[in-house]
Design an enzyme around this catalytic site. Sequence first.
Site, short mmCIF file in Angstrom:
data_model
loop_
_atom_site.label_atom_id
_atom_site.label_comp_id
_atom_site.label_asym_id
_atom_site.label_seq_id
_atom_site.Cartn_x
_atom_site.Cartn_y
_atom_site.Cartn_z
N LYS A 94 0.89 -1.18 0.00
CA LYS A 94 0.00 0.00 0.00
C LYS A 94 0.92 1.21 0.00
CE LYS A 94 -1.93 2.97 1.92
NZ LYS A 94 -1.71 4.39 1.51
N GLU A 129 9.29 1.04 11.18
CA GLU A 129 10.30 2.12 11.10
C GLU A 129 9.52 3.42 11.19
OE1 GLU A 129 12.64 1.42 7.58
OE2 GLU A 129 13.26 -0.55 8.28
N CYS A 187 13.67 10.62 7.29
CA CYS A 187 13.44 10.23 8.69
C CYS A 187 14.72 10.30 9.51
CB CYS A 187 12.87 8.82 8.74
SG CYS A 187 13.97 7.63 7.96
N GLU A 244 8.67 15.98 15.93
CA GLU A 244 9.16 15.82 14.56
C GLU A 244 8.40 16.78 13.64
OE1 GLU A 244 7.95 12.34 12.21
OE2 GLU A 244 10.04 12.06 11.68
P1 NAD Z 1 2.08 8.26 7.60
O1 NAD Z 1 2.21 7.47 8.85
O2 NAD Z 1 1.13 9.40 7.57
O3 NAD Z 1 1.67 7.34 6.38
C1 NAD Z 1 2.41 6.21 6.03
C2 NAD Z 1 1.51 5.21 5.36
O4 NAD Z 1 0.56 4.72 6.30
C3 NAD Z 1 0.72 5.77 4.18
O5 NAD Z 1 0.72 4.80 3.16
C4 NAD Z 1 -0.67 5.95 4.76
O6 NAD Z 1 -1.70 5.89 3.82
C5 NAD Z 1 -0.74 4.77 5.72
N1 NAD Z 1 -1.72 4.91 6.81
C6 NAD Z 1 -2.12 6.03 7.42
N2 NAD Z 1 -3.02 5.74 8.39
C7 NAD Z 1 -3.18 4.40 8.38
C8 NAD Z 1 -3.97 3.49 9.13
N3 NAD Z 1 -4.79 3.90 10.11
N4 NAD Z 1 -3.88 2.16 8.85
C9 NAD Z 1 -3.06 1.72 7.87
N5 NAD Z 1 -2.29 2.54 7.11
C10 NAD Z 1 -2.35 3.86 7.37
O7 NAD Z 1 3.56 8.74 7.26
P2 NAD Z 1 4.01 9.69 6.09
O8 NAD Z 1 3.52 11.06 6.41
O9 NAD Z 1 3.66 9.05 4.80
O10 NAD Z 1 5.62 9.64 6.22
C11 NAD Z 1 6.34 10.48 7.04
C12 NAD Z 1 6.65 9.79 8.36
O11 NAD Z 1 7.34 8.59 8.12
C13 NAD Z 1 7.56 10.60 9.26
O12 NAD Z 1 7.10 10.49 10.58
C14 NAD Z 1 8.90 9.91 9.13
O13 NAD Z 1 9.77 10.06 10.21
C15 NAD Z 1 8.48 8.49 8.98
N6 NAD Z 1 9.54 7.71 8.33
C16 NAD Z 1 10.28 6.85 9.10
C17 NAD Z 1 11.32 6.12 8.52
C18 NAD Z 1 12.21 5.20 9.33
O14 NAD Z 1 12.99 4.48 8.72
N7 NAD Z 1 12.11 5.19 10.63
C19 NAD Z 1 11.58 6.26 7.17
C20 NAD Z 1 10.80 7.15 6.42
C21 NAD Z 1 9.77 7.86 7.02
O1 6OD Z 2 18.41 3.40 4.14
C1 6OD Z 2 17.41 2.76 4.51
O2 6OD Z 2 17.35 1.53 4.45
C2 6OD Z 2 16.26 3.49 5.05
N1 6OD Z 2 15.27 2.74 5.54
C3 6OD Z 2 16.26 4.83 5.00
C4 6OD Z 2 15.24 5.62 5.50
C5 6OD Z 2 15.15 6.91 5.13
C6 6OD Z 2 14.10 7.71 5.65
O3 6OD Z 2 13.66 8.69 5.13
#
Ligand code: NAD
Ligand code: 6OD
Length: 484
Positions: free
Chosen positions: A176, A252, A286, A388
């Site tokens: 998804k 993550e 992230c 964040e």
């Molecule tokens: P988000 O949590 O809003 O959405 C992520 C995904 O989850 C989307 O596909 C969304 O449609 C889906 N989603 C939302 N609500 C849901 C629910 N109730 N049930 C199932 N799926 C649902 O995140 P975003 O805004 O797309 O991305 C930014 C966030 O992601 C930031 O907080 C960032 O730190 C985090 N992030 C973390 C990492 C990591 O490796 N730790 C990497 C990249 C991004």
């Molecule tokens: O390098 C990766 O494997 C990873 N998960 C990076 C995440 C980046 C976040 O924005």
Amino acid sequence: MKEFKHFINGEFCISENYFDKLCPTDSNVIGRVYEGLEQEVDHAVNAAEAALAGPWGKMSLDSRVALLNSIADEITRRFDDFVTAEMADTGQPRSTMEHAFIPRAAANFRIFADVVKNVPSESFMTDTPDGAGALNYAIRKPKGVIGVVCPWNAPLLLMTWKVAPALACGNTVVVKPSEETPATAALLGEVMQTVGLPAGVYNVVHGGGENSAGAFLTAHQKVDAITFTGETGTGTAIMKAAANGMRDVSFELGGKNAGLVFADCDFDKAVDSFVRSAFLNCGQVCLGTERIYVERPLFEKFVAALAIRAEQLKAGDPEDPTTTLGPLISQGHREKVLSYYKKAIAEGANLVTGGGVPEMPEALANGAWVQPTIWTGLPETASVVQEEIFGPCCHIAPFDTEAEAVALANASDYGLSTTIWTSDLSCAHRVAAQIEVGITWVNSWFLRDLRTPFGGSKQSGIGREGGVHSLEFYTETRNICIKL
Ligand code: NAD
Ligand code: 6OD
């Protein structure tokens, strides 16, 4: 106008509902995204379940590994298509796509082909009273159907980081993608068709989260495990859904990462690195640094140098080779980031640079642009220091002792990554071991070896992926005990 279709059971298909995909650089509609609901999710999950019982489930490891390498080859052959598709979805400069994000998709498939082929299994000889003993050995079995829920900030990198090991281990997946970035997940469907991946092994259902494809997928009882990258709050909702049916999760999540700059660091290299870690991808990484702590003798010089570099970033058309800063992903996200820009001032920040919206040429005036922003002078309790933001901004504060630097870095509910800058390796080892995060970089940032454990501590995640750690999640290990 482009159409972003679901990819289910080896074929592209549409559904009744759809929504518009807007371009972040100018807010123009660039495509129609079909929204999957219960029916489409059910169709995809059933296809994924059926594929486990078909040729995919019976395929030898060598053939599976060959297919993964073919996927990597085909991504490389269609590199420009992936770059263009992701640029259109995210608005980020071509150079970011070409150097930072898109090559990782092919690398993800190659590394997990290697890992799965070379990982040894565990065995123990056990003494028994009759002296004959017993042999224990472990085998790995795929978990089954994996639900893969992805964010928008590095769509292809993050999606393939999960899909590649899931397939390497013999699972099937239903992806998804984020509603903001449907393009590359769909394009990967074309790659799967070209290389001959059996139907139903890789499925994509577009849509939103709550009351949409994301929630229906994570609630589906035929999904055996869920891997998710996104916000901590969304992770909480998904974990509740996964509890029903006792499904495993790998998360993550968000971060509020600290950078520590000691006075003995290589100053120019440190500044170069913080330009990337604070502003790359318009701050939507992230692992990026939103809190920087600088040893006091270097503080003023560091703030001034980073401000100059932030002001030199050039927002603009992603195709223009001189562009170094893209927009935020959407107007909605821009509102959130700008609300923090306001809050910082209300909470008493000293605005070093930025703080608003850049002037853009008419064609880009409606895009989700914000200025790279640096603040100083806030207390550690300020929301801008604690929460964040996920934008091109950071707060910089001074520290006086190593112990204080460690305490400041750890004063967060999050624990994803840290970057430490010093030329004293003893200090680096000492400090790194005390920081409560999944990954610490010393004199570098976002330098990735895909065999290493990757994940977050505290509210930044559950579990580790990368190398054999991914196998731990995407397989179930079973022990076989043979009495000799
Ligand atoms: P988000 O949590 O809003 O959405 C992520 C995904 O989850 C989307 O596909 C969304 O449609 C889906 N989603 C939302 N609500 C849901 C629910 N109730 N049930 C199932 N799926 C649902 O995140 P975003 O805004 O797309 O991305 C930014 C966030 O992601 C930031 O907080 C960032 O730190 C985090 N992030 C973390 C990492 C990591 O490796 N730790 C990497 C990249 C991004
Ligand atoms: O390098 C990766 O494997 C990873 N998960 C990076 C995440 C980046 C976040 O924005």
